[in-house]
Design a protein around this motif. Structure first.
Motif, PDB file in Angstrom:
ATOM      1  N   THR A   1      46.358  42.203  41.470  1.00 20.54           N
ATOM      2  CA  THR A   1      45.200  41.433  40.994  1.00 20.54           C
ATOM      3  C   THR A   1      45.295  41.063  39.519  1.00 20.54           C
ATOM      4  N   THR A   2      46.365  41.445  38.825  1.00 23.31           N
ATOM      5  CA  THR A   2      46.488  41.142  37.398  1.00 23.31           C
ATOM      6  C   THR A   2      47.773  40.374  37.122  1.00 23.31           C
ATOM      7  N   TRP A   3      47.798  39.740  35.950  1.00 24.74           N
ATOM      8  CA  TRP A   3      49.035  39.093  35.492  1.00 24.74           C
ATOM      9  C   TRP A   3      48.921  38.899  33.987  1.00 24.74           C
ATOM     10  N   ASN A   4      50.062  38.589  33.372  1.00 17.17           N
ATOM     11  CA  ASN A   4      50.104  38.358  31.936  1.00 17.17           C
ATOM     12  C   ASN A   4      50.699  36.984  31.686  1.00 17.17           C
ATOM     13  N   GLY A   5      49.961  36.128  30.956  1.00 21.90           N
ATOM     14  CA  GLY A   5      50.421  34.772  30.695  1.00 21.90           C
ATOM     15  C   GLY A   5      50.175  33.851  31.866  1.00 21.90           C
ATOM     16  N   ASN A   6      50.809  32.688  31.841  1.00 19.83           N
ATOM     17  CA  ASN A   6      50.694  31.700  32.918  1.00 19.83           C
ATOM     18  C   ASN A   6      49.248  31.312  33.208  1.00 19.83           C
ATOM     19  N   GLY A   7      48.436  31.254  32.149  1.00 18.68           N
ATOM     20  CA  GLY A   7      47.059  30.817  32.296  1.00 18.68           C
ATOM     21  C   GLY A   7      46.067  31.907  32.652  1.00 18.68           C
ATOM     22  N   TRP A   8      46.538  33.126  32.836  1.00 18.64           N
ATOM     23  CA  TRP A   8      45.640  34.238  33.166  1.00 18.64           C
ATOM     24  C   TRP A   8      44.974  34.801  31.918  1.00 18.64           C
ATOM     25  N   LEU A   9      43.744  35.234  32.068  1.00 18.68           N
ATOM     26  CA  LEU A   9      43.122  36.125  31.097  1.00 18.68           C
ATOM     27  C   LEU A   9      43.363  37.563  31.542  1.00 18.68           C
ATOM     28  N   SER A  10      43.179  38.506  30.627  1.00 19.44           N
ATOM     29  CA  SER A  10      43.321  39.908  30.991  1.00 19.44           C
ATOM     30  C   SER A  10      42.306  40.256  32.069  1.00 19.44           C
ATOM     31  N   TRP A  11      42.731  41.076  33.027  1.00 21.07           N
ATOM     32  CA  TRP A  11      41.897  41.310  34.201  1.00 21.07           C
ATOM     33  C   TRP A  11      42.141  42.716  34.726  1.00 21.07           C
ATOM     34  N   PHE A  12      41.424  43.073  35.766  1.00 21.90           N
ATOM     35  CA  PHE A  12      41.392  44.447  36.247  1.00 21.90           C
ATOM     36  C   PHE A  12      42.325  44.698  37.422  1.00 21.90           C
ATOM     37  N   SER A  13      42.717  45.952  37.541  1.00 17.53           N
ATOM     38  CA  SER A  13      43.345  46.438  38.757  1.00 17.53           C
ATOM     39  C   SER A  13      42.245  46.696  39.777  1.00 17.53           C
ATOM     40  N   SER A  14      42.332  46.019  40.912  1.00 15.74           N
ATOM     41  CA  SER A  14      41.428  46.190  42.052  1.00 15.74           C
ATOM     42  C   SER A  14      39.944  45.984  41.732  1.00 15.74           C
ATOM     43  N   PRO A  15      39.583  44.827  41.167  1.00 15.57           N
ATOM     44  CA  PRO A  15      38.162  44.519  40.990  1.00 15.57           C
ATOM     45  C   PRO A  15      37.531  44.117  42.324  1.00 15.57           C
ATOM     46  N   ILE A  16      36.269  44.428  42.502  1.00 14.62           N
ATOM     47  CA  ILE A  16      35.589  44.023  43.725  1.00 14.62           C
ATOM     48  C   ILE A  16      35.154  42.572  43.640  1.00 14.62           C
ATOM     49  N   TYR A  17      34.577  42.180  42.503  1.00 16.04           N
ATOM     50  CA  TYR A  17      34.052  40.827  42.320  1.00 16.04           C
ATOM     51  C   TYR A  17      34.575  40.250  41.000  1.00 16.04           C
ATOM     52  N   GLY A  18      34.233  38.992  40.757  1.00 15.01           N
ATOM     53  CA  GLY A  18      34.460  38.388  39.447  1.00 15.01           C
ATOM     54  C   GLY A  18      35.586  37.393  39.346  1.00 15.01           C
ATOM     55  N   ALA A  19      36.215  37.025  40.461  1.00 13.38           N
ATOM     56  CA  ALA A  19      37.325  36.075  40.396  1.00 13.38           C
ATOM     57  C   ALA A  19      36.875  34.738  39.828  1.00 13.38           C
ATOM     58  N   THR A  20      37.677  34.188  38.921  1.00 14.24           N
ATOM     59  CA  THR A  20      37.471  32.852  38.349  1.00 14.24           C
ATOM     60  C   THR A  20      38.821  32.148  38.340  1.00 14.24           C
ATOM     61  N   GLY A  21      38.833  30.921  37.862  1.00 15.13           N
ATOM     62  CA  GLY A  21      40.088  30.184  37.811  1.00 15.13           C
ATOM     63  C   GLY A  21      41.130  30.810  36.919  1.00 15.13           C
ATOM     64  N   VAL A  22      40.717  31.629  35.942  1.00 10.97           N
ATOM     65  CA  VAL A  22      41.658  32.268  35.016  1.00 10.97           C
ATOM     66  C   VAL A  22      41.737  33.785  35.216  1.00 10.97           C
ATOM     67  N   THR A  23      40.957  34.305  36.145  1.00 10.47           N
ATOM     68  CA  THR A  23      41.086  35.685  36.647  1.00 10.47           C
ATOM     69  C   THR A  23      40.947  35.571  38.168  1.00 10.47           C
ATOM     70  N   PRO A  24      41.933  34.991  38.840  1.00  8.77           N
ATOM     71  CA  PRO A  24      41.699  34.403  40.167  1.00  8.77           C
ATOM     72  C   PRO A  24      41.766  35.339  41.371  1.00  8.77           C
ATOM     73  N   ARG A  25      41.822  36.646  41.151  1.00  6.35           N
ATOM     74  CA  ARG A  25      41.911  37.539  42.302  1.00  6.35           C
ATOM     75  C   ARG A  25      40.875  38.662  42.210  1.00  6.35           C
ATOM     76  N   ASP A  26      40.178  38.886  43.302  1.00  3.98           N
ATOM     77  CA  ASP A  26      39.359  40.083  43.466  1.00  3.98           C
ATOM     78  C   ASP A  26      39.322  40.413  44.952  1.00  3.98           C
TER      79      ASP A  26
END
Length: 482
Positions: free
Chosen positions: A304-329
């Motif tokens: 659920t996380t990545w570094n660079g490539n348009g991503w913002l810093s994000w969480f390991s295994s978030p339940i909610y909150g996906a956006t275009g720049v934090t795109p996985r939950d």
């Protein structure tokens, strides 16, 4: 001025929660206030978290522009009676760490419903060997006489311990970077024999099922000869599952009430930026999920996380909150699989007993990662017990993210480096804790999901003999009222 609210109309169980977002165009102030149209229709927090009422029904969440209270938008929410089945807890034990992390005699099988022993692998994969063979990958945990009883192997000792506790024991076949091994072992000339060898091994060790960890190379491979296309790779995976099912059906070990072999598979969350029309996953992913008994999302770490490539810093295994720049939950992935025909009761969420961190210029979620040089995701190096021992949990500041429903630690002023470790500094550490585990248990029950997987139960065992994360799983998942 235009106000939009999302997600669009959907359903959730009584007393469940769901995050909403508003989008205001045509005004400088893009904030919204939140309300529920119906009396007794639930409640909204200032952050857009909807808490469903105890009574089923159809209700409407309303977003109103702060800049112009006459401008608003709403979306319908259908509140349903939740599924009350007890969730599964499928936990991986890594045999190759049996002498250094979580001694076999101390393993608490009552914290699980399914115990997975790791591991064996396909020949030609990460552990080499001949394609089509079952290659041992659990270190000396396969060797007789090394278990606490002095007779069995650690592998067989743990299988018996699981059975004595009334739990199922599964064999982990494969793992990260074993995709080429699976492709080489599932040619039409090898596949049936490969399936037979896997089931031979399962029967010899009295396993109740198989965890098929085919995690990569579904897109095909140029690294083996001859080249395998994506379409062919997927065909081979489905054919292997069919051959395994047929082989199970031929074995007396898996005949009779309660004895059918279980087949599970770890899958991936999906990016909201890559969904098919209608918010669906690719059909082959849905078909793969539907071909097994448990389809568990590896939502931890790089799931659920990545570094660079348009991503913002994000969480390991978030339940909610996906956006275009934090795109996985978890929730958007569950909804995408469900829209594609996968029953919620077949899907499990991922709980990682390890952390990931970003470098010292990033001190929390949703920060720019394009110039961040430090992104650490090694599950072994950042296992929970070592993070405790190295001071990660006693330094920095703890925060709880209400939207994502996970906690994290922030290390400002240059980050945190454990003394004498030589490690890169941590600025933002994402990890599971008892609060986030409790939130996942509530989510699994409220959303009617199947359960959860843990990678890996070895990582949680502390020098004082406690397992705080596994204890939280046991309390929250395996009790009637978490």
């Amino acid at each position: 001025m235009v106000v939009e609210v999302g997600p669009a109309a959907f359903s959730l169980p009584t007393q469940a929660t769901r995050h909403f977002a508003c989008n205001v165009t045509g005004a400088t102030d893009t904030r919204c206030t939140w309300s529920v149209q119906e009396a007794n229709g639930g409640a909204m927090s200032a952050d857009g978290i909807y808490a469903a009422p105890a009574s089923p029904g159809t209700y409407h969440v309303v977003a109103t522009s702060v800049a112009d209270p006459a401008s608003s938008a709403s979306t319908a929410v259908t509140v349903t009676v939740p599924v009350t089945n007890k969730p599964w807890v499928t936990g991986y034990y890594l045999g190759y760490f049996s002498h250094t992390m979580y001694p076999p005699a101390q393993v608490d099988m009552t914290a699980l419903t399914h115990f997975v022993f790791g591991r064996v692998a396909p020949g030609g994969g990460s552990l080499d060997g001949n394609p089509g063979d079952v290659v041992l990958g659990g270190g000396n945990s396969h060797d007789p006489g090394l278990s606490p009883d002095g007779v069995r192997s650690i592998e067989d000792y743990l299988i018996k311990k699981a059975h004595d506790a009334g739990r199922k024991a599964l064999l982990m076949m494969g793992g990260a970077a074993d995709g080429d091994g699976f492709l080489l072992s599932t040619t039409d000339g090898r596949r049936k024999d490969f399936a037979r060898k896997i089931v031979d091994y399962m029967v010899a060790h009295d396993y109740d099922g198989l965890d098929l960890d085919w995690e990569d190379k579904f897109e095909g491979s140029d690294e083996i000869t001859p080249h395998v296309s994506g379409a062919e790779a997927k065909r081979r995976a489905f054919a292997l599952i069919a051959d395994l099912r047929a082989e199970f059906a031929r074995r007396p070990r898996y005949q009779g009430a309660g004895r059918a072999a279980l087949l599970t598979l770890p899958g991936y969350t999906v990016s909201i930026n890559d969904l098919e029309p209608g918010g669906r996953v690719e059909q082959w992913q849905a078909d793969l999920a539907n071909s097994v008994d448990q389809y568990n999302l590896m939502s931890y770490g790089i799931g659920t996380t990545w570094n660079g490539n348009g991503w913002l810093s994000w969480f390991s295994s978030p339940i909610y909150g996906a956006t275009g720049v934090t795109p996985r939950d978890l929730n958007t992935s569950v909804e995408a699989y469900e829209r594609s025909g996968v029953p919620r009761g077949k899907i499990g969420v991922g709980i990682g007993f390890y952390g990931i961190y970003f470098g010292p210029t990033i001190t929390g979620p949703r920060q720019d990662t394009e110039r961040n040089p430090v992104y650490e995701t090694d599950d072994v190096a950042l296992n929970y017990a070592d993070m405790v021992g190295m001071g990660y949990m006693s330094h920095g500041t703890y925060h709880w993210d209400e939207i994502a429903q996970v906690g994290y630690r922030s290390y400002p002023n240059g980050g945190y480096i454990p003394t004498g470790s030589g490690r890169n500094p941590a600025g933002f550490l994402s990890y599971e804790d008892p609060l986030s585990i409790a939130a996942k248990a509530r989510y699994v029950r409220q959303a009617g999901l199947g359960g959860a997987i843990i990678w890996a139960i070895n990582y949680d065992y502390l020098p004082d003999g406690t397992s705080p994360l596994l204890g939280a799983v046991k309390r929250n998942f395996l009790t009637a009222t978490p």
